[in-house]
Design a protein around this motif. Structure first.
Motif, PDB file in Angstrom:
ATOM      1  N   GLY A 174       0.841  -1.198   0.000  1.00  0.00           N
ATOM      2  CA  GLY A 174       0.000   0.000   0.000  1.00  0.00           C
ATOM      3  C   GLY A 174       0.870   1.239   0.000  1.00  0.00           C
ATOM      4  O   GLY A 174       2.019   1.183  -0.439  1.00  0.00           O
ATOM      5  N   GLY A 175       0.333   2.337   0.486  1.00  0.00           N
ATOM      6  CA  GLY A 175       1.104   3.569   0.605  1.00  0.00           C
ATOM      7  C   GLY A 175       1.539   4.118  -0.734  1.00  0.00           C
ATOM      8  O   GLY A 175       0.947   3.798  -1.771  1.00  0.00           O
ATOM      9  N   GLU A 176       2.609   4.921  -0.718  1.00  0.00           N
ATOM     10  CA  GLU A 176       3.029   5.573  -1.956  1.00  0.00           C
ATOM     11  C   GLU A 176       3.455   4.569  -3.008  1.00  0.00           C
ATOM     12  O   GLU A 176       3.054   4.673  -4.166  1.00  0.00           O
ATOM     13  CB  GLU A 176       4.177   6.558  -1.688  1.00  0.00           C
ATOM     14  N   LEU A 177       4.276   3.581  -2.600  1.00  0.00           N
ATOM     15  CA  LEU A 177       4.742   2.609  -3.580  1.00  0.00           C
ATOM     16  C   LEU A 177       3.562   1.885  -4.229  1.00  0.00           C
ATOM     17  O   LEU A 177       3.507   1.731  -5.449  1.00  0.00           O
ATOM     18  CB  LEU A 177       5.705   1.613  -2.918  1.00  0.00           C
ATOM     19  N   GLN A 232       0.545   2.934  -4.590  1.00  0.00           N
ATOM     20  CA  GLN A 232      -0.140   3.879  -5.470  1.00  0.00           C
ATOM     21  C   GLN A 232       0.599   4.025  -6.794  1.00  0.00           C
ATOM     22  O   GLN A 232       0.006   3.982  -7.870  1.00  0.00           O
ATOM     23  CB  GLN A 232      -0.255   5.229  -4.754  1.00  0.00           C
ATOM     24  N   ARG A 233       1.939   4.180  -6.706  1.00  0.00           N
ATOM     25  CA  ARG A 233       2.738   4.369  -7.922  1.00  0.00           C
ATOM     26  C   ARG A 233       2.670   3.149  -8.833  1.00  0.00           C
ATOM     27  O   ARG A 233       2.637   3.264 -10.054  1.00  0.00           O
ATOM     28  CB  ARG A 233       4.198   4.663  -7.566  1.00  0.00           C
ATOM     29  N   ILE A 234       2.675   1.972  -8.211  1.00  0.00           N
ATOM     30  CA  ILE A 234       2.610   0.752  -9.011  1.00  0.00           C
ATOM     31  C   ILE A 234       1.243   0.672  -9.705  1.00  0.00           C
ATOM     32  O   ILE A 234       1.153   0.413 -10.897  1.00  0.00           O
ATOM     33  CB  ILE A 234       2.842  -0.488  -8.112  1.00  0.00           C
ATOM     34  N   ARG A 235       0.182   0.963  -8.960  1.00  0.00           N
ATOM     35  CA  ARG A 235      -1.162   0.802  -9.519  1.00  0.00           C
ATOM     36  C   ARG A 235      -1.499   1.873 -10.548  1.00  0.00           C
ATOM     37  O   ARG A 235      -2.123   1.585 -11.560  1.00  0.00           O
ATOM     38  CB  ARG A 235      -2.199   0.825  -8.399  1.00  0.00           C
ATOM     39  N   GLU A 236      -1.067   3.108 -10.290  1.00  0.00           N
ATOM     40  CA  GLU A 236      -1.451   4.168 -11.230  1.00  0.00           C
ATOM     41  C   GLU A 236      -0.855   3.929 -12.610  1.00  0.00           C
ATOM     42  O   GLU A 236      -1.368   4.432 -13.596  1.00  0.00           O
ATOM     43  CB  GLU A 236      -1.039   5.548 -10.697  1.00  0.00           C
ATOM     44  N   GLU A 288      11.028  -3.457  -5.601  1.00  0.00           N
ATOM     45  CA  GLU A 288       9.641  -3.033  -5.779  1.00  0.00           C
ATOM     46  C   GLU A 288       8.849  -4.138  -6.478  1.00  0.00           C
ATOM     47  O   GLU A 288       7.656  -4.340  -6.210  1.00  0.00           O
ATOM     48  CB  GLU A 288       9.584  -1.733  -6.581  1.00  0.00           C
ATOM     49  N   SER A 328      -1.686  10.732 -11.158  1.00  0.00           N
ATOM     50  CA  SER A 328      -2.792  10.627 -10.212  1.00  0.00           C
ATOM     51  C   SER A 328      -3.032  11.984  -9.569  1.00  0.00           C
ATOM     52  O   SER A 328      -2.343  12.955  -9.864  1.00  0.00           O
ATOM     53  CB  SER A 328      -2.451   9.641  -9.092  1.00  0.00           C
ATOM     54  N   TYR A 360       0.788  12.193  -2.441  1.00  0.00           N
ATOM     55  CA  TYR A 360       2.141  11.674  -2.251  1.00  0.00           C
ATOM     56  C   TYR A 360       3.236  12.546  -2.851  1.00  0.00           C
ATOM     57  O   TYR A 360       4.376  12.455  -2.456  1.00  0.00           O
ATOM     58  CB  TYR A 360       2.257  10.259  -2.830  1.00  0.00           C
ATOM     59  N   TYR A 392      -6.576   6.769 -16.541  1.00  0.00           N
ATOM     60  CA  TYR A 392      -6.605   6.648 -15.080  1.00  0.00           C
ATOM     61  C   TYR A 392      -6.673   8.027 -14.429  1.00  0.00           C
ATOM     62  O   TYR A 392      -7.398   8.245 -13.467  1.00  0.00           O
ATOM     63  CB  TYR A 392      -5.366   5.873 -14.603  1.00  0.00           C
ATOM     64  N   LEU A 443      -6.297  -3.797   0.608  1.00  0.00           N
ATOM     65  CA  LEU A 443      -6.572  -2.496   1.227  1.00  0.00           C
ATOM     66  C   LEU A 443      -7.608  -1.745   0.405  1.00  0.00           C
ATOM     67  O   LEU A 443      -7.661  -1.911  -0.816  1.00  0.00           O
ATOM     68  CB  LEU A 443      -5.293  -1.650   1.268  1.00  0.00           C
ATOM     69  N   GLU A 479      -7.560   1.295  -0.563  1.00  0.00           N
ATOM     70  CA  GLU A 479      -6.905   2.103  -1.600  1.00  0.00           C
ATOM     71  C   GLU A 479      -6.547   1.252  -2.819  1.00  0.00           C
ATOM     72  O   GLU A 479      -6.638   1.705  -3.956  1.00  0.00           O
ATOM     73  CB  GLU A 479      -5.662   2.797  -1.037  1.00  0.00           C
ATOM     74  N   ALA A 529      -8.110   1.649  -6.734  1.00  0.00           N
ATOM     75  CA  ALA A 529      -7.312   1.742  -7.957  1.00  0.00           C
ATOM     76  C   ALA A 529      -7.704   0.630  -8.928  1.00  0.00           C
ATOM     77  O   ALA A 529      -7.884   0.864 -10.127  1.00  0.00           O
ATOM     78  CB  ALA A 529      -5.827   1.662  -7.614  1.00  0.00           C
ATOM     79  N   TYR A 533      -9.372   0.970 -12.827  1.00  0.00           N
ATOM     80  CA  TYR A 533      -8.895   0.326 -14.047  1.00  0.00           C
ATOM     81  C   TYR A 533      -9.960  -0.599 -14.625  1.00  0.00           C
ATOM     82  O   TYR A 533     -10.102  -0.721 -15.842  1.00  0.00           O
ATOM     83  CB  TYR A 533      -7.576  -0.420 -13.803  1.00  0.00           C
ATOM     84  N   PRO A 567       9.770   5.688  -5.168  1.00  0.00           N
ATOM     85  CA  PRO A 567       9.687   4.534  -6.073  1.00  0.00           C
ATOM     86  C   PRO A 567      10.218   4.851  -7.468  1.00  0.00           C
ATOM     87  O   PRO A 567      10.127   5.978  -7.933  1.00  0.00           O
ATOM     88  CB  PRO A 567       8.189   4.241  -6.117  1.00  0.00           C
ATOM     89  N   VAL A 616       9.095   3.458 -10.126  1.00  0.00           N
ATOM     90  CA  VAL A 616       8.106   3.039 -11.113  1.00  0.00           C
ATOM     91  C   VAL A 616       7.984   4.169 -12.128  1.00  0.00           C
ATOM     92  O   VAL A 616       7.505   5.251 -11.808  1.00  0.00           O
ATOM     93  CB  VAL A 616       6.743   2.763 -10.458  1.00  0.00           C
TER      94      VAL A 616
END
Lengths: 81, 724
Positions: free
Chosen positions: A23-26, A28-32, A68, B64, B68, B101, B252, B254, B258, B262, B498, B500
């Motif tokens: 969860g958290g920022e990581l 979010q970044r992965i999912r977005e 990650e 997004s 963050y 998204y 979770l 959140e 997400a 999607y 991250p 990503v």
């Protein structure tokens, strides 16, 4: 069909994301970026020092670090040719 | 008179937002910062077909609207606080699914939206067919296909935006279903929000409820400040939802939100919006290029060659304009020299103001060339590959793959400059990594340190110069990396941002885009840093000049000149030499008595530990103006008069013959010069780029203490071993 952690996938191996366990920022970044359950991915390659890894996702290329990728589990698709 | 319409551009990075912005506003742009943060705020004016002007605001590119990153907070704060008439969401058609998204989140926020479907040509070439009308019907939002690079479809887009902007905009938030459990929880939370009227003038209740479920730090803070009671209630409900989902589904809220977004996008695309003609894994030109450029063996070699090319381009081609500027300011100085009567005003104008303005503008060609080079790498997509290849190494030290650029430009290849280096950190998006880079780039051996290092190695390490210089370059890298790590473990502690990240397709940069990019950043430097640099330059001049000689000593020097003139000399030359010697002694004495000199004297007690006497101290104080000033100040302190960085033979001879100097002291001095406080131009840039003077102060304080500790260590160990 076998489920493995993304870090363990070899170059050119394909699969469908099964779960993202963070969860958290990581998270979010992965999912977005579209790395959500049900998305097809292909490992495109790795950086010269083996980390980060490059993935082919929805027609684009994404990168993420190995630590990650540890949170992402993938159902491997057998090579069908 | 109606107030002009405001259109905001929102979209993912690499979706073509900047290209569209440039196409709409041309040269009528204004770049500033959002208040209190270092995020660039770009706005411009566009003339609509009916002749009226409208404002275009280019929001930071994001994926997004979470809390963050500063960019996301800035973007969404702008949307809810300034309520633009229309939000133009630019969407990359060749990457539709992921781009939507952000679109969904904009729709959930409720802004009046229009979708600009960009890169339709690229999508078509890739075998992706999109039905814009179908997409528009399913989303309930106007969709206009465009090709921002070719300027196609833009007038349609603006006509549509204009139409939409004239409606009195009522925000109609989209309600996406997040599954039974979350939907019912959201409804309960909305009720609480409406009952307490929590922030409902800014946000829709459902959006707020969703942000509570997503653990959004900014909204939670705002909520707690507005109504503690409602906030406690909502936080409790969100915690309950989190626990419930973890127990029953192992996930979770959140994550579920997400995933469902999607899911919503996929279902829209499946209803006849998108059809693929080819296998999505098919290799395109970009992938073929990447097979070479990010190849395990070839990739790093090519990267080094490209970075070296950037470096050569920046520092070689800027030489000529830099020389012109130097020539021009030299000419101005000569002019003032001839026109003004001797005295403090003349000295202020020449040494304070003209040198100060020259100092500011002298960096401009360097900065312009560097930004141009970086813009090419950035716009073409190569920079992301550099980050990809270098990340493993830099991540170890708490940095980011993109940090490499800033280090190289600063002098990672000896001879760079920390000022453009500090500016180059703008390509880093993550704050902690960016600050750690900002604070350590000045350790590299910039072009101004080289004359000092070259002089000392030539005198004390003759025959081994190349070896010593090479080792010093390696030392600079090692120190920069280790100190960055120290920062990341202390003042900049926190998890790495991250990685990503997208590797965008390679594209040919457009000249127009490159020029706009280069100019706006350069202008930013002149405006922001310029004034401060001028002021400090005048202060430094005053420190090296005042309080000056007491009247009695001045009279003594005058008397010496008088008596020299009355003596007999074989030739005019000899007299001139004698007078010159008196001038140089006067300059030395005046420097010694100046504020800088007094500081140098008073520090002698401590600085002896590293072997530095008061002359060295003054030179090092002067080096704060610019590192090469160390040499000229040392020259004055040794009564040698003006010593240019390129013509320092007299100083070399003096140092070689001075028993107080030896290789150990020289090494201690070199290490100190490499690592102590960056020159003040760099400090100003650090403060500006980091957004606070405390970072500039940290760079000065920490670096000086650190450098002194190293110098003492080298001197004491060296002298103990009898190497001196």
């Amino acid at each position: 069909m076998a489920r493995v952690v993304l870090r363990r996938m070899a170059k050119n191996q394909r699969g469908v994301i099964a779960v993202v366990k963070v969860g958290g920022e990581l998270g979010q970044r992965i999912r977005e970026m579209g790395l959500v359950p049900g998305t097809r991915i292909t490992v495109q390659g790795r950086a010269p020092l083996n980390d980060p890894v490059a993935l082919r996702v929805m027609g684009g290329t994404l990168t993420l670090r190995n630590n990650e990728a540890d949170y992402i589990e993938v159902e491997i698709q057998e090579e069908q040719r | 008179m109606k107030t002009p319409l405001t259109f905001a551009l929102a979209g993912n990075p690499n979706a073509g937002k900047t290209t569209l912005f440039n196409a709409l506003t041309g040269a009528r742009q204004h770049v500033g910062n959002y208040p209190g943060v270092t995020v660039e705020r770009k706005s411009g004016i566009h003339t609509l077909p009916d002749g009226t002007n409208c404002n275009i605001v280019d929001l930071p590119g994001t994926y997004s609207l979470t809390a963050y990153s500063i960019e996301e907070v800035v973007a969404r704060d702008f949307l809810v606080q300034e309520r633009p008439d229309v939000v133009i969401n630019i969407v990359d058609a060749s990457n539709l699914e992921r781009n939507l998204y952000l679109t969904i989140q904009l729709m959930e926020l409720g802004v009046p939206l229009i979708i600009a479907l960009n890169m339709m040509d690229v999508a078509h070439d890739r075998g992706i067919e999109i039905d814009p009308e179908r997409l528009s019907a399913l989303l309930g939002v106007p969709v206009v296909p465009i090709v921002a690079r070719g300027g196609r479809g833009i007038s349609n887009l603006m006509a549509e935006a204009h139409r939409l902007g004239q409606d009195t905009a009522v925000w109609r938030p989209l309600r996406v279903s997040y599954g039974e459990d979350l939907d019912s929880m959201l409804l309960q939370m909305e009720k609480v929000i409406e009952e307490h009227d929590l922030l409902t003038d800014t946000y829709s209740p459902r959006w707020l409820a969703m942000k509570y479920l997503e653990n959004d730090s900014q909204i939670r803070e705002k909520g707690a400040r507005t109504s503690r009671q409602a906030a406690t209630l909502l936080e409790g409900m969100a915690a309950e939802a989190t626990r419930h989902h973890q127990v029953t589904l192992g996930t979770l809220p959140e994550a579920l939100i997400a995933d469902q977004r999607y899911g919503f996008i996929k279902s829209v695309l499946r209803q006849g919006v998108l059809s693929l003609r080819h296998d999505p894994d098919r290799l395109y030109t970009t992938d073929r290029i990447d097979q070479v450029l990010t190849n395990r063996l070839l990739g790093p070699v090519i990267m080094l060659a490209i970075l070296f090319g950037l470096y050569t381009f920046t520092f070689t081609y800027s030489e000529l304009p830099v020389a012109w500027l130097e020539g021009f300011f030299g000419w101005m100085g000569d002019l003032a020299e001839a026109a003004l009567p001797d005295g403090p005003l003349k000295s202020l104008i020449i040494s304070g103001i003209i040198d100060g303005v020259g100092g500011v503008l002298g960096f401009v060609p360097l900065i312009m060339f560097m930004f141009f080079g970086i813009a090419v790498l950035e716009d073409s997509g190569y920079l992301a590959r550099v980050a990809f290849m270098m990340d493993r190494v830099f991540h170890t030290f708490g940095l980011h793959g993109s940090s490499v650029m800033a280090y190289i430009v600063s002098g990672g290849i000896a001879g760079g400059c920390a000022v453009p280096g500090v500016m180059a950190t703008r390509t880093l998006k993550s704050r902690r990594e960016r600050l750690a880079t900002l604070l350590t780039v000045s350790f590299m051996n910039c072009g101004a340190k080289l004359p000092v290092l070259a002089l000392l190695t030539a005198v004390f390490f003759a025959g081994r110069q190349a070896m010593v210089m090479f080792l010093l370059t390696l030392l600079a890298w090692a120190v920069a990396m280790v100190v960055a790590k120290i920062y990341r473990l202390t003042v900049l502690k926190g998890p790495s941002t991250p990685f990503v990240m997208e590797l965008p397709p390679y594209r040919f940069p457009t000249l127009r885009g490159l020029l706009i990019h280069t100019w706006e950043r350069t202008w930013h430097y002149i405006k922001k840093a310029g004034t401060v640099i001028l002021a400090i330059s005048v202060i430094l001049w005053a420190m090296m000049t005042y309080p000056g000689l007491p009247d009695q000593e001045e009279a003594e020097f005058a008397a010496q000149r008088e008596s020299a003139r009355s003596e007999y000399f074989a030739s005019e030359d000899e007299l001139a030499q004698r007078l010159g010697a008196i001038d140089r002694r006067e300059a030395e004495r005046s420097l010694e008595l100046s504020l800088a000199g007094r500081i140098g004297r008073s520090l002698e007690g401590i600085s002896r530990l590293a072997g530095f006497d008061w002359r060295t101290n003054i030179a090092l104080v002067g080096g704060f103006a610019a590192k090469e000033v160390v040499i000229s100040t040392l020259g004055t302190a040794y009564s040698l008069g003006e010593v240019g960085p390129e013509a320092s033979e007299s100083l070399a001879t003096t140092l070689a013959n001075d028993p107080a100097w030896n290789p150990v002291k020289a090494l201690a001095m070199m290490v100190f010069v490499m690592f102590y406080a960056p020159c003040f131009v760099t400090v100003v840039c650090i403060a500006r780029e980091a957004g606070s003077w405390k970072w500039g102060a940290l760079a000065m304080g920490f670096n000086t203490v650190f450098a002194f500790a190293m110098a003492v260590l080298i001197y004491q160990v060296g002298m103990f071993l009898g190497l001196g």
